[in-house]
Design an enzyme around this catalytic site. Structure first.
Site, PDB file in Angstrom:
ATOM      1  N   GLY A 118     -23.272 -14.691  12.052  1.00  0.00           N
ATOM      2  CA  GLY A 118     -24.572 -14.151  12.390  1.00  0.00           C
ATOM      3  C   GLY A 118     -24.706 -12.737  11.836  1.00  0.00           C
ATOM      4  CB  SER A 119     -27.496 -10.805  10.446  1.00  0.00           C
ATOM      5  OG  SER A 119     -27.402 -11.435   9.197  1.00  0.00           O
ATOM      6  CG  HIS A 166     -21.957  -8.984  14.005  1.00  0.00           C
ATOM      7  ND1 HIS A 166     -22.046  -8.674  15.346  1.00  0.00           N
ATOM      8  CD2 HIS A 166     -22.214 -10.314  13.907  1.00  0.00           C
ATOM      9  CE1 HIS A 166     -22.339  -9.782  16.020  1.00  0.00           C
ATOM     10  NE2 HIS A 166     -22.456 -10.783  15.173  1.00  0.00           N
ATOM     11  CG  ASP A 217     -20.026 -18.054  13.448  1.00  0.00           C
ATOM     12  OD1 ASP A 217     -20.197 -17.387  12.429  1.00  0.00           O
ATOM     13  OD2 ASP A 217     -20.547 -17.778  14.543  1.00  0.00           O
ATOM     14  CG  HIS A 252     -22.724 -12.362  19.425  1.00  0.00           C
ATOM     15  ND1 HIS A 252     -21.414 -12.732  19.413  1.00  0.00           N
ATOM     16  CD2 HIS A 252     -23.193 -12.534  18.169  1.00  0.00           C
ATOM     17  CE1 HIS A 252     -21.094 -13.117  18.185  1.00  0.00           C
ATOM     18  NE2 HIS A 252     -22.141 -13.011  17.419  1.00  0.00           N
TER      19      HIS A 252
END
Ligand code: ADP
Ligand code: ADP
Ligand code: MG
Ligand code: MG
Ligand code: MG
Ligand code: MG
Lengths: 219, 331, 331, 219
Positions: free
Chosen positions: B54-55, B57, B110, B219
């Site tokens: 995921g973006s 990070h 993921d 997250h």
């Protein structure tokens, strides 16, 4: 009629698309309670393409259409929902490849294949507070009606919807064990699982779409 | 929402456009699959190293594409794993005669997307393998989850593999290296504030003005417990102890020590944390061979930090010291 | 206060202790004067370059001590210029046969302390000169203030002088270079949130959930106006126009473009801003020769960003490309 | 007595130290309204050392003591206050180098030297809303009493305090033109300048220290 025709599947896909897009914010908000708040946005990223491309999709058979839906989802949906929904549609497609209509018994097999695929993919079991907790009772309802030879699919749809709705309340106080929600552990208790709510909402809207009365159940 | 953003749905794609505009000679952006790749990769004779998570990070993972680091990255939306097809296309695009290594962080999304993508690519005869990173010690009881989360320790897996791959290591050698790094790296984080994914538009969780979340996930997943904010040294002491005990690290260990900012914490505070962590290492008999203070794996704009320790040996020290470049220019 | 801090009064000294613990071989900390210096400076044959301003702007200015950058820095408390004696001792410690150059940001406190320190040092025969940096275009009517503020453009003055000094430039040549860089660099910033100095313990200013401060200063000084938060592109457009008009920059200019984060804004958003700024440069006919996206001059944990343009020529391009090092390790 | 002795200066310095340290938070809060909120902390960083080292300070003359105070401030106080207060004490010290007591006229000269030094250092004028707006009227009051030959320093102190107090209200609606406050431009209107308040507060506490009645003024 206890056959489900390709025409009915098309209508169901369109209705599902409408439901998903209309509830984008609601589904994301539900996910925001114990998860990361993207479920509605993720699912909509796929169904927005379904909506846009629907006219051009291969509708030569039920399996062909479901395969296309699966491919659109795997291409556009990330997070947990992409593999889960993509796998589900894919497995159902495999069992309806050349068919332009399916029997209730065949529908049950398609649902079972989808459920098995989702379980293999994500390792969740009944009671882990995922959309399987809605899909499995729905499949069981279809199975019962197939076994007892129910002729009216309206009754099947109505009962399946009730089964999914029950799952919402039934799982509310469980601990989520899969996906982002699972990290919140006990804090997920008391929250609704967005995947389960989505299945129930889709079925409710299918009842409306197909003019299925649910008054009896509501009473 | 206190963010610089146009339409929230375009947050990731516009960030990637900015990234390649800033690195026109070295990076290429493939918008269809949200992929960032080195312009000079794949290269035969070198295993390609890729990652897609995921973006949100950043600089992990998309800003870790560069010489000695990743060859390509397929980031998903903020906090959402990339779709199967993006992973699959990234594998295909980076296919080389020595194979492809996908470094996957241990999250359900993921893992599922990469599993499917790798099955698809392998079915086509591509030599691709994956390794699952899970360095977060905060997750104690993992029987009911997919296990520990992959967090800032991720950097060390990329750095070591990136260096070894440049030197010609085989896919199997790299997998063994991953095993070694992941087996010896441990992380735990603390959040002082929540964070707001642009599409959600609201904070992931609520937290009191005087509270912190000890063991937070990247997250915003809850950690071990909620507590009143303590002095910096006391916070370091708690996460240092948790990290050390987990492996456990032992007196005489040579280590890399990372203080990673979670996005909203200024670097001044990270050095205050580093100060105490370095003191604790000394007391514990660890030799800090390399240190890292800054942002490596963030949670958008969360105020918070994580502490990572990696046990070193000659091989790892050598790999960490190898030159590497990322697309974020200081000079 | 959402900060990692022990006693707030020790915020700066503990940060500096952390910084030298992380750079034991290259930096020395002199606690009596809160001074950070390169262990190998002063060196005869090279003008020493120093700077001391309030803390809270890290990496500016104390984390800019390194080869090709500053030789030493004497930071004050957060947002407070260093005391006269600290400036004076810093000059004395860095005295070299080629002289000492103090780069001073244009704030009343900085100027007064450096003025006194330089008078004291000159009275002792030390060859020290100062240069005042003032690149902030937000301050329009400066008749009633000490003039424009020195903000992120500061980086370019340090970088150019640092490189030229390493090549043996004289003190007078460096002063001319400062004049040139400062004359061609312009900056404007926007804040989305306030910031909280640790000792104050409360935000410097109040700002609504949907508001931004256009033209904010790096200590939270008010800017040109308060407005509703706009889309990222619209924000860039406004500050880009203000910066361009001020010099003015012209079609055909070769430029360095910096998007500087103010501390609490994640790097993802900085690239979204960079994207638009690069588009605007293209439309305006500017060639971006070098770009900088990240944190260079912050306001503690303020969410916000500034845009800096520097007009280049052959000499400056060469100096900016020269190698340099700062004590923040990426690898 | 119209002479001020070294003993009185010592008492005044100690009382000032107490005032500054006791009001650290208050002075910083005042600075927080239109400035950067560090005035109390900055000033205290200096006077905390004065407090600690007071016993050892050279008290051989008024000038020697004031010079030490000046040096402690320049060593420990940053921001605007270090150079401003450091310069003020330094200039006053220069005019009282060997003296163990000063006349009112000499006190006025010391104040004038301090004011000139501060103006040279920071470029502020009367009306720029800085502590000069308190110091200048205070000096003027001392000057008048010196000229008219007032014998009782209690009256001088009382009147000087009143002058500083008036400056607070008088400058309240002015625009700050120096220091951090100046950047807030019009937004500084309506706020009290912390430097002016500090001068007035110190003088008020000196009245208490020296048992000077201020009832007449307050009425
Ligand atoms: N392993 C799994 N098996 C089946 N369904 C799952 C699994 N993990 C998550 N889900 C379903 O997906 C939903 C969350 O989807 P989404 O928000 O897109 O994923 P993510 O957790 O990656 O953010 C959950 O509400 C749950 O019903
Ligand atoms: N140029 C100046 N001349 C005289 N007094 C000044 C000047 N600038 C600021 N001051 C005084 O100093 C006070 C602020 O001090 P301080 O907060 O320590 O400085 P800074 O503005 O650097 O934070 C102001 O309230 C004002 O009275
Ligand atoms: Mg989710
Ligand atoms: Mg997600
Ligand atoms: Mg200040
Ligand atoms: Mg101040």
């Amino acid at each position: 009629m206890s056959e489900i025709t390709i025409g009915a599947v098309e209508r169901a896909v369109r209705a599902t698309t409408t439901t998903v897009l209309r509830n984008e914010q609601y589904f994301s908000d539900l996910d925001g309670v114990a998860g990361d708040g993207d479920f509605g946005a993720s699912l909509s990223a796929g169904f927005r393409v379904v909506d846009k491309d629907f006219a051009e999709l291969d509708k030569s058979s039920i399996g062909a259409l479901l395969l296309k839906i699966s491919m659109i989802i795997t291409r556009n949906v990330g997070g947990c929902s992409g593999p889960i929904w993509g796998t589900g549609f894919m497995r159902a497609a495999m069992l309806s490849k050349e068919k332009t209509s399916v029997t209730l018994a065949e529908l049950e097999e398609m649902l079972t294949a989808a459920i098995d695929g989702i379980q293999q993919r994500g390792g969740a079991k009944l009671g882990d507070k995922t959309l399987l907790d809605a899909l499995i009772p729905v499949r069981d309802t279809v199975k019962e009606h197939a076994a007892s030879g129910t002729a009216d699919t309206a009754i099947v749809l109505s009962d399946a919807t009730a089964a999914a709705e029950e799952a919402i309340e039934h799982t509310k106080d469980m601990v989520a064990r899969r996906g982002r929600q699972s990290f919140t552990g006990d804090r997920s208790i008391g929250s609704l699982d967005p995947g389960i709510v989505a299945i129930a909402t889709i079925l409710q809207d299918l009842c409306t779409e197909f003019g299925v009365s649910r008054a009896a159940k509501a009473a | 929402m206190k963010k610089f953003v146009n339409a929230p749905i375009n947050f990731v794609s516009e960030m990637l456009e900015g990234l390649v505009l800033a690195n026109p000679d070295t990076l290429k952006y493939v918008p269809e699959f949200n992929m960032i790749q080195r312009v000079d990769r794949p290269a035969n004779g070198k295993v390609s190293i890729i990652q897609g998570s995921g973006s949100g990070h950043e600089p992990a993972h998309v800003m870790a594409v560069g010489p000695g680091m990743l060859d390509a990255s397929a980031p998903g939306q903020v906090f959402a794993a990339p779709p199967v097809d993006a992973c699959y296309e990234c594998i295909k695009a980076m296919n080389s005669d020595k194979g492809v290594l996908a470094l996957v962080n241990n999250y359900q999304g993921d893992r599922m997307n990469w599993d499917m993508a790798i099955e698809m690519a392998q079915a086509e005869g591509i030599n691709v393998k994956q390794f699952i990173i899970d360095d977060d010690v905060a997750v104690q009881d993992s029987t009911h989850t997919v296990g520990r989360r992959g967090v800032a320790g991720n950097f060390f897996v990329i750095k070591a593999c990136g260096a070894a791959a440049e030197r010609g290591a085989s896919l199997d050698e790299l997998l063994a290296l991953c095993e070694k790094v992941n087996g010896q790296v441990r992380t735990m984080g603390v959040a002082l504030t929540s964070c707001t994914p642009p599409i959600k538009g609201k904070p992931i969780f609520e937290i009191g003005d005087d509270e912190m979340e000890v063991g937070v996930g990247i997250h915003g997943e809850p950690g071990r417990r909620r507590d009143k904010i303590k002095p910096a040294d006391a916070i370091v002491d708690e996460i240092f102890d948790a990290v050390v005990r987990d492996l456990p690290f032992q007196s005489g260990d040579r280590v890399a020590l990372m203080i990673n900012g979670l996005g909203g914490t200024p670097i001044s505070e990270l050095y205050i944390l580093y100060r105490r962590a370095a003191e604790r290492c000394k007391e514990a008999g660890f030799t800090i061979v390399r240190n890292y203070v800054g942002e490596y794996c963030t949670s958008i704009e969360m105020a918070g930090a994580s502490l990572t320790l990696l046990r070193l040996d000659g091989e790892l020290e050598d790999l960490l010291a190898a030159p590497a470049e990322i697309p974020i220019r200081v000079f």
